[in-house]
Design a protein around this motif. Structure first.
Motif, PDB file in Angstrom:
ATOM      1  N   ALA A 130       1.022  -1.111   0.236  1.00 41.48           N
ATOM      2  CA  ALA A 130       0.178  -0.007  -0.132  1.00 41.48           C
ATOM      3  C   ALA A 130       0.655   1.271  -0.157  1.00 41.48           C
ATOM      4  CB  ALA A 130      -0.846  -0.150   1.181  1.00 41.48           C
ATOM      5  N   GLN A 131       0.531   2.326  -0.614  1.00 41.59           N
ATOM      6  CA  GLN A 131       1.342   3.583  -0.725  1.00 41.59           C
ATOM      7  C   GLN A 131       0.805   4.380   0.331  1.00 41.59           C
ATOM      8  OE1 GLN A 131       3.783   4.404  -2.650  1.00 41.59           O
ATOM      9  NE2 GLN A 131       3.696   2.453  -3.897  1.00 41.59           N
ATOM     10  N   LEU A 132       1.519   4.701   1.381  1.00 44.71           N
ATOM     11  CA  LEU A 132       0.906   5.898   2.314  1.00 44.71           C
ATOM     12  C   LEU A 132       1.364   7.039   2.103  1.00 44.71           C
ATOM     13  CD1 LEU A 132       1.730   3.269   5.232  1.00 44.71           C
ATOM     14  CD2 LEU A 132      -0.631   3.744   4.249  1.00 44.71           C
ATOM     15  N   THR A 133       0.606   8.013   2.589  1.00 45.07           N
ATOM     16  CA  THR A 133       0.759   9.338   2.486  1.00 45.07           C
ATOM     17  C   THR A 133       0.624  10.099   3.907  1.00 45.07           C
ATOM     18  OG1 THR A 133       0.114   9.490   0.098  1.00 45.07           O
ATOM     19  CG2 THR A 133       0.492  11.705   1.201  1.00 45.07           C
ATOM     20  N   THR A 134       1.459  11.121   4.367  1.00 51.71           N
ATOM     21  CA  THR A 134       1.247  11.750   5.833  1.00 51.71           C
ATOM     22  C   THR A 134       0.976  13.231   5.605  1.00 51.71           C
ATOM     23  OG1 THR A 134       2.779  10.020   6.845  1.00 51.71           O
ATOM     24  CG2 THR A 134       2.143  12.397   7.920  1.00 51.71           C
ATOM     25  N   TYR A 135      -0.251  13.655   6.099  1.00 44.84           N
ATOM     26  CA  TYR A 135      -0.525  15.032   6.041  1.00 44.84           C
ATOM     27  C   TYR A 135      -0.683  15.461   7.474  1.00 44.84           C
ATOM     28  CZ  TYR A 135      -2.281  13.450   1.467  1.00 44.84           C
ATOM     29  OH  TYR A 135      -2.351  12.973   0.078  1.00 44.84           O
ATOM     30  N   SER A 136      -0.564  16.836   7.562  1.00 41.53           N
ATOM     31  CA  SER A 136      -0.598  17.620   8.970  1.00 41.53           C
ATOM     32  C   SER A 136      -1.632  18.602   8.806  1.00 41.53           C
ATOM     33  CB  SER A 136       0.973  18.173   9.238  1.00 41.53           C
ATOM     34  OG  SER A 136       1.810  17.024   9.411  1.00 41.53           O
ATOM     35  N   ASN A 137      -1.949  19.119  10.074  1.00 40.09           N
ATOM     36  CA  ASN A 137      -3.044  20.087  10.319  1.00 40.09           C
ATOM     37  C   ASN A 137      -2.608  20.473  11.640  1.00 40.09           C
ATOM     38  OD1 ASN A 137      -4.668  18.418  11.953  1.00 40.09           O
ATOM     39  ND2 ASN A 137      -5.848  17.695  10.278  1.00 40.09           N
ATOM     40  N   ALA A 138      -3.553  21.487  12.118  1.00 44.50           N
ATOM     41  CA  ALA A 138      -3.456  22.105  13.471  1.00 44.50           C
ATOM     42  C   ALA A 138      -3.495  21.068  14.686  1.00 44.50           C
ATOM     43  CB  ALA A 138      -4.390  23.058  13.933  1.00 44.50           C
ATOM     44  N   PHE A 139      -4.010  19.747  14.219  1.00 50.84           N
ATOM     45  CA  PHE A 139      -4.265  18.918  15.390  1.00 50.84           C
ATOM     46  C   PHE A 139      -3.080  17.820  15.388  1.00 50.84           C
ATOM     47  CE2 PHE A 139      -8.529  20.649  14.891  1.00 50.84           C
ATOM     48  CZ  PHE A 139      -8.652  21.067  16.388  1.00 50.84           C
ATOM     49  N   GLY A 140      -2.290  17.563  14.394  1.00 46.84           N
ATOM     50  CA  GLY A 140      -1.320  16.728  14.356  1.00 46.84           C
ATOM     51  C   GLY A 140      -1.025  16.220  12.768  1.00 46.84           C
ATOM     52  N   SER A 141      -0.222  15.080  12.890  1.00 47.91           N
ATOM     53  CA  SER A 141      -0.064  14.205  11.560  1.00 47.91           C
ATOM     54  C   SER A 141      -0.910  13.077  11.600  1.00 47.91           C
ATOM     55  CB  SER A 141       1.329  14.094  11.422  1.00 47.91           C
ATOM     56  OG  SER A 141       2.235  15.126  11.306  1.00 47.91           O
ATOM     57  N   PHE A 142      -1.185  12.826  10.326  1.00 50.79           N
ATOM     58  CA  PHE A 142      -1.997  11.436   9.912  1.00 50.79           C
ATOM     59  C   PHE A 142      -1.606  11.001   8.651  1.00 50.79           C
ATOM     60  CE2 PHE A 142      -4.417  14.927  11.953  1.00 50.79           C
ATOM     61  CZ  PHE A 142      -4.829  14.283  13.260  1.00 50.79           C
ATOM     62  N   THR A 143      -1.449   9.709   8.775  1.00 49.92           N
ATOM     63  CA  THR A 143      -1.066   8.798   7.712  1.00 49.92           C
ATOM     64  C   THR A 143      -2.168   8.139   7.226  1.00 49.92           C
ATOM     65  OG1 THR A 143       1.284   8.776   8.601  1.00 49.92           O
ATOM     66  CG2 THR A 143       0.604   7.001   6.889  1.00 49.92           C
ATOM     67  N   VAL A 144      -2.261   8.083   5.628  1.00 46.66           N
ATOM     68  CA  VAL A 144      -3.564   7.483   5.221  1.00 46.66           C
ATOM     69  C   VAL A 144      -3.041   6.754   3.875  1.00 46.66           C
ATOM     70  CG1 VAL A 144      -5.163   9.236   5.920  1.00 46.66           C
ATOM     71  CG2 VAL A 144      -4.061   9.767   3.814  1.00 46.66           C
TER      72      VAL A 144
END
Length: 66
Positions: free
Chosen positions: A3-17
């Motif tokens: 699976a290809q994973l990507t991590t994004y960040s916002n004001a609440f933290g980082s999330f890998t999807v």
């Protein structure tokens, strides 16, 4: 096939999807939190010294801010 994973960040933290996650992933890709109003409500209602259990977490969009 891996699976290809990507991590994004916002004001609440980082999330890998998963890179092909189209609903939550597209919101996170824009640097926005998923369910921001719901998260803000949790933060207001829960005391920092209390324990909250998030059952059924998917990406952690609710768990990480708590």
């Amino acid at each position: 096939m891996s699976a290809q994973l990507t991590t994004y960040s916002n004001a609440f933290g980082s999330f890998t999807v998963l890179a092909n996650e189209e609903i939550i992933g597209n919101v996170l890709k824009q640097g926005k939190p998923w369910d921001e109003n719901e998260i803000k409500t949790y933060i207001q209602l829960l005391d920092k010294d209390k324990i909250a259990i998030d059952v059924g977490s998917h990406i952690g969009c609710h768990t990480v801010p708590l």
